[in-house]
Motif scaffolding. Structure first.
Motif, mmCIF file in Angstrom:
data_model
loop_
_atom_site.group_PDB
_atom_site.id
_atom_site.type_symbol
_atom_site.label_atom_id
_atom_site.label_comp_id
_atom_site.label_asym_id
_atom_site.label_seq_id
_atom_site.Cartn_x
_atom_site.Cartn_y
_atom_site.Cartn_z
ATOM 1 N N PRO A 169 44.902 33.072 38.919
ATOM 2 C CA PRO A 169 44.435 31.960 38.086
ATOM 3 C C PRO A 169 43.415 32.438 37.047
ATOM 4 N N ARG A 170 43.420 31.796 35.915
ATOM 5 C CA ARG A 170 42.385 32.031 34.907
ATOM 6 C C ARG A 170 41.643 30.722 34.702
ATOM 7 N N PRO A 171 40.369 30.668 34.404
ATOM 8 C CA PRO A 171 39.454 31.782 34.279
ATOM 9 C C PRO A 171 39.206 32.474 35.611
ATOM 10 N N PRO A 172 38.610 33.663 35.625
ATOM 11 C CA PRO A 172 38.119 34.391 34.458
ATOM 12 C C PRO A 172 39.266 34.987 33.631
ATOM 13 N N PHE A 173 39.072 34.999 32.329
ATOM 14 C CA PHE A 173 40.046 35.586 31.436
ATOM 15 C C PHE A 173 39.841 37.099 31.391
ATOM 16 N N PRO A 174 40.906 37.839 31.071
ATOM 17 C CA PRO A 174 40.754 39.301 31.023
ATOM 18 C C PRO A 174 39.617 39.746 30.100
ATOM 19 N N ALA A 175 39.386 38.993 29.049
ATOM 20 C CA ALA A 175 38.305 39.405 28.155
ATOM 21 C C ALA A 175 36.956 39.382 28.870
ATOM 22 N N GLN A 176 36.871 38.602 29.967
ATOM 23 C CA GLN A 176 35.650 38.630 30.773
ATOM 24 C C GLN A 176 35.796 39.624 31.914
ATOM 25 N N SER A 177 36.905 39.507 32.636
ATOM 26 C CA SER A 177 37.108 40.335 33.809
ATOM 27 C C SER A 177 38.584 40.672 33.882
ATOM 28 N N GLY A 178 38.919 41.873 33.456
ATOM 29 C CA GLY A 178 40.326 42.258 33.385
ATOM 30 C C GLY A 178 40.633 43.453 34.245
ATOM 31 N N TYR A 179 41.147 44.496 33.608
ATOM 32 C CA TYR A 179 41.542 45.702 34.324
ATOM 33 C C TYR A 179 40.324 46.279 35.040
ATOM 34 N N GLN A 180 40.478 46.522 36.332
ATOM 35 C CA GLN A 180 39.404 47.019 37.188
ATOM 36 C C GLN A 180 38.148 46.135 37.105
ATOM 37 N N GLY A 181 38.381 44.855 36.822
ATOM 38 C CA GLY A 181 37.262 43.921 36.767
ATOM 39 C C GLY A 181 36.428 44.022 35.504
ATOM 40 N N LYS A 182 36.877 44.845 34.549
ATOM 41 C CA LYS A 182 36.100 45.057 33.335
ATOM 42 C C LYS A 182 36.685 44.228 32.179
ATOM 43 N N PRO A 183 35.851 43.891 31.188
ATOM 44 C CA PRO A 183 36.380 43.138 30.038
ATOM 45 C C PRO A 183 37.532 43.898 29.378
ATOM 46 N N THR A 184 38.604 43.182 29.139
ATOM 47 C CA THR A 184 39.829 43.832 28.695
ATOM 48 C C THR A 184 40.509 42.986 27.631
ATOM 49 N N VAL A 185 40.952 43.649 26.570
ATOM 50 C CA VAL A 185 41.782 42.954 25.588
ATOM 51 C C VAL A 185 43.208 43.433 25.768
ATOM 52 N N ILE A 186 44.118 42.471 25.819
ATOM 53 C CA ILE A 186 45.533 42.807 25.892
ATOM 54 C C ILE A 186 46.184 42.266 24.629
#
Lengths: 1054, 916
Positions: A324-341
């Motif tokens: 589920p989102r949030p958190p969005f990848p820009a907040q918590s993504g790959y390895q829990g780090k902010p991520t842009v896809i």
């Protein structure tokens, strides 16, 4: 690449050096090395080119360059000879020596190898003139087909890495983000989220470690934009990644690409290695303080992994399932780090924006959607491939101008946009400017740009079933609605396609679909019902036909379709069988087979609109079988003498038929086959209805019609001529308990313009009827016929024959939109009829003495109507007067319902409302069919209406409603040799134009026996193929049902 | 805003169904609603798991945010207006339930979980239409297609009842850290299975059954429990697990009609295990109902046993004991208490020995596991127990596990460590000669040679002091003797530690830095530390390490010995030790003795008695003539069992009181049948000093009696009358005489139990020891020098043997080897041998080896594995067929008298195939 590029200056120096080496006039050969061309075996062509050059000792003098996919995938393998840019599509190995001999060395073009524009039939020499390319705006695809995909220097020579250099050396990360945000770039992966906003969000998320992921997990059926971009210009994607990473503050990037894209994977690896060597990736890129590296990770081909949280799960080594989102990848993504896809196309666009500036990008596109968009054009369209157009281009431009329209000039039905998550855009939106918002408004989505064109041979239920099968298979199974809801939807759709649909199925599909949309966890489930809901919204009638009539109008659903021609015939005439009888030389058997479902064999052999031929599978090979001509051949040979199919039934005549047209007589005929005698009442002094008084004799000779009527009457049908039925009560009083109303549509629709009442203005139906009944019809001087249907053309051709000086058909659209049969229009023009297109009447001038002119206004074509026909729009101030002496109006028919006198509810066109399956009206015991229902339909539709009503009436009276079997089966099959032979379709002889314009003699002749036999032998007997698979399907269905029953029993027992 | 109630700054105010609710930031809407008593249906969520959002039942509407949102995954936001049961929500929820039901065969009438099934409850509450969607339950279920559990005795998976909520998959991954389960296929074909659909026992599965515990339907169930009773027929009796020292709270589900334990369940939220169980806790209870339970007293007559009445047996026992005391004095008698029985039993046992026998010769098997802990920690801190709580391990920034194969010996604590490492909160250092499971997730694995712990720890402290990583303030204000320590560790730079331990010096440095730099760090250890001749030194070294870095007396720090048996802590607490009364009150302290003499109304001996091994030596020497053993099996559990057997055979009179005819009982003159834990009332004290209740669940077999009642009878017949109305009354006496148990009473223990010290009836208990000051005032550093194990490999016996446990078995196997599932999982022992050694010895896995030491020989199949290092072999000591303790050495730690189980020299040979 020799040295590391340790500064921006070094990059520019290299670019300068490369520019110096370039020679625009040098001879060179480029070969497309894309995936489609690989499938077309381009490597063989390439090897042959190199070998040929070597044989001539030219291998050093003339470079051969393998370039990325230019998108014209249906034309592969593609070879272009430079500097002249001579374009050769579909090159075969054996063409190579000639190309090198003549074009490369001799500067000649080889005419027969050139591309033929399907629209104009013209040969095109240069790639730039191919309409497919000429009408695109190629920005992101600009270098595809120009550079060698993995060649870094080639890319640099084409302004490569200038954007990255600019960003890294002269812009702050925030400036880059602002530039991209202000440019209006939106994510090309589907949802259209503003890219700059996403970057900004990630940049501002706390954390020192951030990631940039390039989503190359494209998985929509029919979509291959990302694949081609990554294969054809991988450097542009990586350059976009460098810029994006710099903007968001990421030091690591990942290209997540599906393993099924081996070339994209390979090219990515090659360019990443080269870039590390060149100092464009890794520590201190171009000598700046920015460090960034990219790795390639291969996905296992799960559609759901295009969803960003599932993609992240997959990257992290877990099952690709969304969260589920949030958190969005820009907040918590790959390895829990902010991520842009970002998607591939988005990233490939970024360098252009940075290099050329936001204003350049903003100048392309619409208010809310800027720039260009690549579409993967596929399906029922002449030219398939990748198409890049500005946002706001219309579907018509893409499908017709660039894609060359629909093969075999079939009707455009819809385009599925956005893949299995999208919806279909129908013909009425052909002129809609496509952007994120507008597409959404019509119930589809932009998606990643998949565009599958569908025509009349596409079954929309089957399409929905196909897409749902895909999403159900690709559902990760995590959340309930997506896993189970789509499964139930698929089960229902599969049942409908198998002819096992039940009332209520459509409503249940809508209910489940809505629930699945609202409750699913991720985008896959939230959009999976879209194709179903969208097709139900746009093509509900097709669903209803499948469920109620067990009919698939596109002749696709195997369980419902024995042979497409048979299925296409409204009356269910078994064309494969009678064609087979003719192939075996048994015209009587053939005629008998037709008559089992259609008594008007002579009539339909001449004037049927032959829907069977449009569906004929032979047409997919070369040309459809001339089924109508074969029918006529059989009818003519069989002649008038054939014996009735059954003995005339006896007993009380308790069924009355009103009207002796094709619907009424058919009804009486089929009632006779069912053992019920009836009485047919006809107001006119002749039988045949519109066949007698609407269709001119030069198309349908009287004796041919009479032969069919005589055959019907031989079955004991009682015909009372010149007897007008005054009311239903009168019939009931005579003891008739059942009535079939088939009173036709004998008046013209009024024009509703000034001057319509002047003498010299006449409706086409009255005009033709008077002529048919032998009344005097004055027809001199200049005649204008208003309308574009068959009635207009019949009137025009009759007018010519009656001595008019000139006859002009005035139509508000263009010839292409005229509903009249194409061959009729052609014949009319040959006979001297003139055509005025794009003009609509506004008034008729004249006096009591007659007409002297027709006031017209010029029209232009505007947007499409619901069937996709472009609507005429008047051009202000373009009025003019067309001088004429007589005006014939032919803009539609008005149903004649006098006999029932307002007792029936009517449709928009004024026809009686009836049940589609039975022809039953709301009045008990009253059935209706033919033109009085349809306000003008084809003969075979009228026959079908009579047939349906006869069955329903028989059932109402306690019968079984079972007609005799529809065919005297023939198991004849063409030999292998016959199948292989590509023979031209047989054509009936036609009288010369000059001869025929002078009389009402039949224009069209019959086939010879030999021609008929040869033509019939072209039939592929696909009914026999399908019969086998249908039998198999029935066995399977039975097994399934047995299993289910057993399962239920087992459940009950547990 | 006017009218808004004031909300604490760290709370979020939101509205749920029109009610104002406050919640901590970061809680989910579901949690906030539950806390406010608003029920939101949910199937895929449970509190031990991360939000998944799979079942879509907990969807709610949020004002201003279009669509529906999974409340289990959505954090609360200030001012949110949530609606949990609007008409659209209810309607969608019902549809989703109807979908679920179509995937699930609703055969409730024949289902094991009828009445205890969330799906059934929701279906009923929502009035769902079972027929709305045709069934798509997998055909696999009906036709019996094999699945991953088909070959398992323990777990059965029924796909037709599975609703794919993935709780099992997630608990296996997120909580158990095993990842044995996964989903297979996609779309409607999704099923739970293992990787490549292998049978469960061929995967990493530990058979903990957490999957069963979390399954909301009956898809996963104990195979043996199928058809044995529905929830409505089962009484759930909460009690404490009888296996390891974790003290898991379990529920025995008892079918009262047949007096059988049908299945074991855990309860989410219970302390300390939060509903988690291990394979023994879940599948190890069938021993209770075994037919070979002792049911009547037995007397040895002419070399064999005959049945006897209680009167006869008790009278004979008391008479013989009286006679021997009369002949040889009280010190010729001895008693062994039991770490398996309750506190109350142990208290009565040591009272029997001291008051009725008149000697301090009482000990129990704690001697064999943690005597060095009790001694060492008492010297350093003042009391010898786990300083912190299990729960602290959940948040400890660094955990240093040394000499503890936690996941196998204390599985639920092992699980806790795995969870905290997986969550990223915790960095793990493991020091162990074997590559144990935790080594796989550790940041550092220090693979030191057995018995070199002191060198390793001194090396680490050398680095800490050299690099200034010590906690000066703590050392200055809380401890004494630091300079002695400094002097000792200065002599042990990492390079010399490396030479002794075999651990690279850099790894020692990294470990030191990691441990010392952490905000707080916990040490977890067990018998790898204690069972050495240097056991006390090892414990002192750990205490040094903790104190030098200030890691004592704070949350998430401390020195945490993991006690082996369910009640080894309690047995020690109760004074079943030769030198102390209950609560570690010394027998040689006149004041203390006076207190007990007054209370018990009898003069008491003033010299400490003999320890277990000393007892055996004394027995062999004839100084001890009678031994009374309650619930212990020294013939298998003690080192050098040949010697033990000889000793027990040498005594004149041996009484064994037990539940089964153990190897020791076979040597007895009188065998008395006792209750198992499932038949008892009383208390156990777990490794974190938590006193917890044991409750009677089933009726005892035959004439078996409660341990303390038998002891009272013997005592009375020996002339010292003892009687209590029930076990609660015993606890009253204990609390009156024992300050650390001063506030403990049975009726206070129903919630989470109480961690001692608990001096008063209102004291909440003590989760962390030594907070303000150490029990002994200042913590005491001890300079410890490395000493090698007593027996090292040589030419004759070239390999170093170390011993331990396996997950599936317990102690000498008297219980676990009688449990069908456990014994099937591991039917016997193996010798773990490094591939290099195996090659040199020309043996391969599955072949039988002969293992010899100076004390004995066994034959055992070989398992070639990298788990052991070259030169080291490993044996588990559970198996009577090849008892490891036939080989071990009885060399003792000079302070704690604990034997050196963990190191001795052996020789391994391949057994020749053809033997006569």
């Amino acid at each position: 690449m020799s040295a590391r590029l340790d500064s921006v200056a070094a990059l520019e120096a290299l670019r300068g050096r490369l520019a110096g080496q370039r020679d625009a006039d040098a001879r060179m050969i480029t070969v497309c090395g894309g995936t489609a061309c690989t499938a077309f075996m381009y490597p063989k062509v390439l090897v042959e080119i190199r070998a040929e050059l070597q044989r001539r000792g030219m291998e050093r003098a003339i470079p051969v360059k393998v370039v990325g996919c230019p998108g014209f995938c249906s034309a592969g393998p593609i070879v272009i000879v430079h500097p002249a840019r001579v374009f050769y599509p579909r090159v075969r190995e054996e063409d190579v020596p000639r190309i090198i001999e003549k074009t490369v060395l001799g500067d000649e073009t080889i005419e027969e190898l050139l591309y033929v524009d399907p629209a104009t039939g013209r040969r095109v020499v240069h790639d730039t003139e191919v309409p497919f390319y000429a009408k695109q705006t190629r920005a992101v695809l600009g270098l595809s087909g120009v550079i060698t995909p993995t060649d870094l220097e080639d890319y640099i020579d084409h302004d490569g890495y200038a954007g990255a250099a600019k960003a890294l050396s002269s812009m702050s990360p925030q400036q880059v983000i602002d530039e991209v945000r202000e440019s209006g770039l939106r994510g090309r992966g589907g949802a259209g989220f503003p890219t700059g906003v996403k970057w900004d969000y990630c940049r501002k998320s706390p954390g020192s470690q951030k990631f940039l992921i390039c989503n190359a997990d494209e998985g929509d059926p029919g979509a291959f934009m990302d694949r081609s971009v990554l294969e054809g210009t991988p450097h542009a994607v990586v350059e976009g990644m460098i810029i994006a990473a710099y903007a968001i503050g990421a030091s690591r990037g990942v290209i997540y690409v599906r393993a099924e894209y081996p070339l994209a994977v390979r090219n990515s690896h090659i360019v990443l290695d080269d870039l590390r060597t060149a100092g464009l990736l890794g520590e201190n890129i171009l000598g700046t303080s920015f460090s960034f590296d990219v790795e390639v990770r291969e996905g296992a081909g799960a559609f759901v992994c295009g969803e960003e949280t599932a993609l992240i799960a997959s990257l992290e080594g877990r099952r690709g399932m969304p969260r589920p989102r949030p958190p969005f990848p820009a907040q918590s993504g790959y390895q829990g780090k902010p991520t842009v896809i970002n998607n591939v196309e988005t990233l490939a666009t970024v360098p252009l924006i940075v290099r050329k500036g936001r204003e350049w990008f903003r100048s392309i596109g619409t208010e809310g959607s800027k720039g260009t968009k690549i579409f993967a054009l596929a399906g029922k369209v002449n030219t398939t491939g990748l198409v890049e157009v500005p946002m706001g281009a219309t579907l018509r431009q893409i499908v017709f101008d660039i894609g060359g329209g629909i093969p075999r000039n079939r009707q455009f039905k819809a385009a599925q946009m956005g893949g299995p998550s999208g919806g279909c855009v129908t013909a009425q939106n052909l002129d809609l400017p496509i952007d994120y918002e507008s597409v959404k408004k019509v119930g589809a989505i932009m998606g990643s740009g998949g565009m599958i064109v569908m025509d009349e041979t596409t079954c929309m239920v089957d399409v929905a079933r196909y897409f749902l099968e895909f999403t159900q298979k690709e559902s990760c199974g995590k959340c309930v609605p997506c896993r189970i809801g789509t499964r139930h939807m698929l089960d229902i759709l599969t049942r409908i396609c198998a002819g096992e649909g039940r009332p209520g199925d459509i409503e249940e599909l809508e209910a489940i679909g809505t629930a699945v949309k609202s409750t699913s966890l991720c985008g896959l489930g939230q959009t999976a019902p879209n194709p179903v809901l969208s097709t139900i919204r746009q093509f509900r009638h097709e669903y209803e036909e499948h469920i109620i009539q067990k009919r698939c109008r596109a002749a696709v659903c195997e369980a419902l379709v024995e042979a497409p021609c048979l299925h296409a015939c409204p009356a269910g005439v078994h064309a494969p069988s009678y064609v087979a009888h003719l192939a075996e030389g048994r015209p009587e058997e053939a005629a008998r087979t037709v008559r089992l479902r259609n008594p008007f064999v002579s009539v339909c052999g001449r004037v049927c609109d032959a829907p069977c031929e449009r569906r004929c599978r032979r047409g997919e090979v070369d040309e459809p079988i001339a089924i109508r001509a074969l029918k006529r051949y059989a009818a003519d040979l069989d002649g008038r003498g054939s014996a009735p199919l059954v003995a005339p039934p006896s007993g009380r005549r308790d069924v009355a038929v009103i009207g002796a047209g094709p619907a009424g007589l058919s009804c009486a005929y089929f009632l006779a086959l069912l053992g019920r005698p009836s009485v047919v009442f006809e107001a006119l002094p002749v039988a045949g209805g519109m066949l007698a008084v609407g269709i001119p004799e030069y198309r349908l000779p009287r004796q041919s019609l009479q032969a069919d009527i005589d055959f019907i009457l031989a079955h004991g049908v009682e015909l009372r001529m010149a007897t007008r039925v005054s009311s239903l009560d009168a019939l009931r009083a005579q003891g008739f308990t059942m009535v079939f109303l088939a009173s036709g549509a004998h008046r013209n629709r009024p024009l509703r313009i000034p001057g319509e009442g002047l003498p010299g203005v006449i409706g086409s139906l009255e005009f033709l009827r008077r002529r048919a009944l032998g009344e005097a019809v004055a027809c001199t001087g200049s005649v204008a016929v208003i309308g574009g249907g068959n009635a207009a053309v019949d009137a025009a051709r009759s007018a010519i024959r009656l001595g008019a000086k000139t006859v002009t058909v005035v139509y508000r659209r263009t010839r292409g939109e005229m509903p009249a049969f194409e061959e009729e229009i052609e014949a009319a023009l040959e006979e001297g009829v003139r055509l005025v297109e794009l003009a609509a009447p506004v008034g008729i001038t004249g006096s009591d003495g007659g007409v002297d002119g027709l006031g017209l206004v010029r029209m232009r074509l505007g947007e499409a109507d619901e069937r996709g026909r472009r609507q005429p729009v008047p051009i202000d101030g373009s009025d003019f007067v067309f001088p004429c002496d007589m005006v014939i109006t032919a803009i539609g028919q008005v149903p004649s319902l006098d006999a029932v006198d307002g007792a029936l509810e009517t449709s928009k066109l004024g026809g009686a409302r009836v049940d589609v399956l039975t022809g039953a009206t709301a009045v008990p015991g009253l059935f209706a069919g033919g033109d009085c229902v349809s306000a003008g339909g084809s003969v075979i539709e009228a026959v079908a209406a009579g047939q349906k009503a006869a069955i329903a009436i028989d059932r109402s009276l306690g019968g079984a409603g079972l007609l005799p079997p529809g065919a005297v089966q023939s198991l004849w099959r063409p030999s292998e040799e016959q199948l292989e032979r590509t023979a031209a379709r047989a054509r009936e002889p036609v009288l010369p134009a000059a001869t025929r314009a002078a009389s009402f003699v039949e224009v069209q002749g019959a086939l010879t026996g030999e021609a008929a036999c040869g033509e019939a032998s072209r039939c592929m007997r696909c009914d026999l193929e399908r019969a086998a698979s249908r039998a198999q399907a029935r066995t399977l269905a039975a097994a399934r049902e047995a299993a289910r029953t057993a399962g239920t029993a087992a459940q009950g027992a547990r | 805003m006017a009218g808004t109630p004031s909300v604490a700054a760290d709370r979020v105010l939101l509205s749920i169904d029109g009610r104002e609710v406050t919640a901590k930031p970061g809680t989910t809407i579901l949690q906030a609603a539950q806390a406010a008593g608003i029920r939101i249906p949910h199937l895929c969520h449970e509190p031990r798991l991360k939000p998944s959002g799979a079942c879509r039942l907990c969807l709610v509407e949020i004002q201003g945010q279009p669509g529906f949102h999974a409340s289990c995954a959505r954090p609360v936001e200030r001012g949110m207006v949530v609606s949990t049961s609007s008409e659209p929500v209810r309607s969608l929820r019902k549809t989703v339930l109807e979908m679920l039901v179509s995937e699930h065969v609703m055969s409730c009438s024949t289902c094991d979980r009828d009445g205890e099934c969330l799906l059934q409850d929701y279906a009923y509450e929502h009035g769902i239409d079972e027929k709305r969607f045709p069934s798509i339950a997998p055909a696999a279920a009906a036709s019996g297609v094999p699945n991953y559990t088909s070959e398992s005795l323990a777990i059965s998976y029924d796909p037709s009842k599975c609703i794919r909520c993935q709780r099992c998959v997630r608990i296996c991954e997120e909580v158990q850290g095993v990842e044995a389960l996964t989903l297979t296929s996609r779309g409607g074909d999704v099923l739970v299975s293992t990787g490549f659909q292998r049978p469960l026992q061929e995967t990493a599965c530990e058979m903990c059954g957490q999957c069963i515990g979390t399954c909301p339907t009956a898809a996963l169930h104990e195979k043996a429990a199928r058809g044995k009773g529905k929830p409505k027929d089962l009484a759930r009796v909460r009690t404490t697990c009888p296996y390891c020292g974790v003290g898991c709270q379990i529920e025995l589900n008892v079918n009262r009609r047949v007096n059988r334990i049908v299945r074991v369940t855990g309860r989410i939220g219970s302390t300390p295990n939060n509903g988690l169980l291990c394979v023994k806790g879940r599948f190890g209870m069938d021993f209770v109902a075994r037919a070979d339970r002792l049911t009547t007293p037995l007397l040895r007559e002419n070399g064999s046993f005959r049945k006897a009445s209680w009167g006869e047996a008790l009278e004979y026992t008391a008479t013989r004991l009286r006679e021997i005391r009369g002949e040889s004095g009280a010190d010729a008698l001895a008693g062994l208490a039991s770490a398996k029985t309750t506190n109350e039993d142990n208290y009565v046992m040591q009272k029997l020995v001291r008051a009725a026998f008149g000697t301090n010769n009482v000990d129990h098997c704690a001697r064999l596991c943690h005597a060095s802990t009790v001694a060492g920690l008492a010297m350093a801190f003042g009391s010898g127990a786990m300083t912190n709580s299990i729960a602290d391990l959940r948040d400890a920034p660094v955990i240093f596990v040394i000499g503890s194969n936690t996941t196998e010996c204390h599985p639920v604590i092992g699980t806790t460590i795995r969870q905290s490492v997986a969550s990223g909160r915790t960095r793990l250092i493991v020091a162990d000669p074997r590559r144990i499971s935790l080594a796989g997730i550790a940041e550092l694995h220090l693979r030191h040679r057995p018995g070199t712990d002191v060198a390793l720890l001194n090396g680490m402290m050398h680095v800490i002091l050299q690099e200034g990583l010590e906690d000066r303030q703590f050392i200055d204000t809380r401890t004494e003797g630091f300079e002695e320590l400094r002097a000792a560790v200065e002599k042990c730079p990492p390079e010399s530690a490396a030479a002794i331990t075999g651990v690279p010096a850099d790894d020692i440095r990294r470990a030191a830095r990691l441990y010392a730099s952490a905000e707080s760090a916990a040490i977890v250890y067990s018998m790898g530390i204690t069972q050495h001749t240097t056991g006390t030194d090892n414990v002192l070294s750990l205490a040094n390490l903790a104190m030098v870095t200030g890691n004592v007396g704070r949350p998430c720090s401390g020195v945490d010995p993991l006690r082996g048996q369910n009640n080894v802590q309690g047995a020690c607490d109760m004074g079943a030790l030769p030198n102390v009364y209950s609560g570690y009150q010394r027998v040689d302290d006149r004041g203390v003795r006076g207190k007990f003499e007054a209370a018990w109304n009898v003069p008491l001996p003033d010299t400490p008695g003999l320890t277990v091994v000393e007892m055996m030596n004394a027995a062999e020497a004839g100084r001890i003539r009678a031994i009374y053993i309650m619930g212990e099996n020294p013939v298998l559990s003690d080192p050098d069992i040949a010697h033990v057997r000889k000793a027990l055979e040498a005594v004149d009179f041996l009484v064994v009181q037990d539940v089964f005819m153990s190897e020791t009982a076979e040597l007895a003159d009188v065998v008395l049948p006792a209750f198992s834990f499932a038949e008892k009332d009383g208390t156990f004290t777990n490794t974190e000093r938590r006193v917890q209740r044991v409750r009677r669940a089933v009726r005892p077999p035959g004439d078996a009696r409660d341990d303390w009642r038998i002891l009272c009878e013997v005592s009375t017949r020996m002339g010292y009358p003892m009687s209590y109305p029930d076990s609660a009354a015993i606890m009253e006496e204990i609390s009156a005489l024992t300050s650390i148990y001063g506030g403990i009473a049975h009726d206070r223990l129903d919630g989470t139990g109480i961690q001692w010290p608990c001096p008063t009836p209102t004291h909440p208990g003590t989760p962390i020891l030594h907070r303000e000051s150490f029990t002994r005032g200042r913590g005491r550093f001890h300079a410890v020098q490395f000493l090698p194990p007593r027996e090292l490999p040589d030419e004759e016996y070239p390999l170093l043997l170390t011993t331990g446990r396996v997950l599936q078995h317990w102690h000498t196997g008297t219980m676990t080897r009688r449990c069908e599932v456990l014994n099937a999982l591991v039917p016997g022992g193996t010798l773990e041998l490094n591939p290099a050694d195996a090659q040199a010895l020309a043996v391969s896995s599955g072949e039988t080896a002969v293992v010899r030491s100076r004390r004995g020989r066994i034959e055992i199949p070989v398992a070639v594995t990298e788990r052991v290092d070259r030169g080291t072999v490993f044996l588990a000591f559970h198996f009577r067929e090849h008892p490891a303790n036939a080989l071990t050495i009885s060399a003792l730690d000079p302070v704690a008298k604990i034997p050196e189980f963990k190191a001795c020299a052996v020789r391994v040979e391949k057994r020749e195939a053809s033997r006569p």
